[in-house]
Scaffold this motif. Structure first.
Motif, mmCIF file in Angstrom:
data_model
loop_
_atom_site.group_PDB
_atom_site.id
_atom_site.type_symbol
_atom_site.label_atom_id
_atom_site.label_comp_id
_atom_site.label_asym_id
_atom_site.label_seq_id
_atom_site.Cartn_x
_atom_site.Cartn_y
_atom_site.Cartn_z
ATOM 1 N N ALA A 63 -2.832 -17.310 -31.842
ATOM 2 C CA ALA A 63 -1.838 -18.080 -31.091
ATOM 3 C C ALA A 63 -1.354 -17.404 -29.878
ATOM 4 N N GLU A 64 -0.888 -16.205 -30.200
ATOM 5 C CA GLU A 64 0.021 -15.434 -29.274
ATOM 6 C C GLU A 64 -1.105 -14.958 -27.984
ATOM 7 N N THR A 65 -2.099 -14.536 -28.385
ATOM 8 C CA THR A 65 -3.095 -14.214 -27.464
ATOM 9 C C THR A 65 -3.302 -15.179 -26.342
ATOM 10 N N ARG A 66 -3.308 -16.435 -26.922
ATOM 11 C CA ARG A 66 -3.649 -17.868 -25.862
ATOM 12 C C ARG A 66 -2.310 -18.062 -25.513
ATOM 13 N N GLY A 67 -1.264 -17.650 -25.668
ATOM 14 C CA GLY A 67 -0.052 -17.993 -25.264
ATOM 15 C C GLY A 67 0.607 -19.310 -25.680
ATOM 16 N N VAL A 68 0.386 -19.719 -26.785
ATOM 17 C CA VAL A 68 0.914 -20.894 -27.531
ATOM 18 C C VAL A 68 2.279 -20.996 -27.792
ATOM 19 N N PRO A 69 2.947 -19.938 -28.280
ATOM 20 C CA PRO A 69 4.343 -19.810 -28.432
ATOM 21 C C PRO A 69 5.022 -20.037 -27.162
ATOM 22 N N GLY A 70 4.547 -19.555 -26.085
ATOM 23 C CA GLY A 70 5.379 -19.497 -24.654
ATOM 24 C C GLY A 70 5.134 -20.995 -24.205
#
Length: 133
Positions: A63-70
């Motif tokens: 999810a982080e590599t896809r930018g989901v948290p941001g």
């Protein structure tokens, strides 16, 4: 349905089935188990917990590599995991800093696995045998 959607559906379906199965086992009476089966089940449940933790960490990092948290307004992965899983800061940080997240696909997070065991003796499932204990 695209291949990617199909694969996601397969993974989600398997995780949900595992969750349902684990919930049923958690509610099952333990009295039919012999002492050695209790020990084997305890160890198997721990391996299940480890595998689930590795899956959570891998999903979080993906999810982080896809930018989901941001995209969801979080400054970092730990905060996002904390909000998604309703964890305290330390367990959330442990999830995202787990060394097991860098394991190559198909490898085990542990070097050796205990032998596979069954957690209910043959024919002793609660719906099949119940003597009122």
């Amino acid at each position: 349905m695209s291949y990617a959607c199909s694969k996601m559906g397969d993974v989600l379906m398997e995780v949900e089935q595992l969750c349902d199965g684990a919930a049923k086992l958690a509610a099952a009476p333990l009295w039919p188990l012999a002492d050695d089966e209790i020990v084997a089940c305890l160890r198997a449940a721990y391996r299940l917990e480890q595998a689930a933790t590795v899956l959570q960490a891998r999903l979080a990092h993906h999810a982080e590599t896809r930018g989901v948290p941001g995209e969801q307004g979080h400054r970092d992965l730990t905060g996002w995991v904390r909000s998604q899983l309703l964890l305290d800061p330390r367990p959330a940080r442990d999830r995202v800093t787990s060394k097991t997240t860098s394991e190559p696909a198909g490898s085990s997070p542990t070097t050796a696995s205990p032998p596979k065991t069954t957690c209910m003796p043959s024919g002793a499932w609660p719906e099949q045998q119940h003597d009122g204990r």
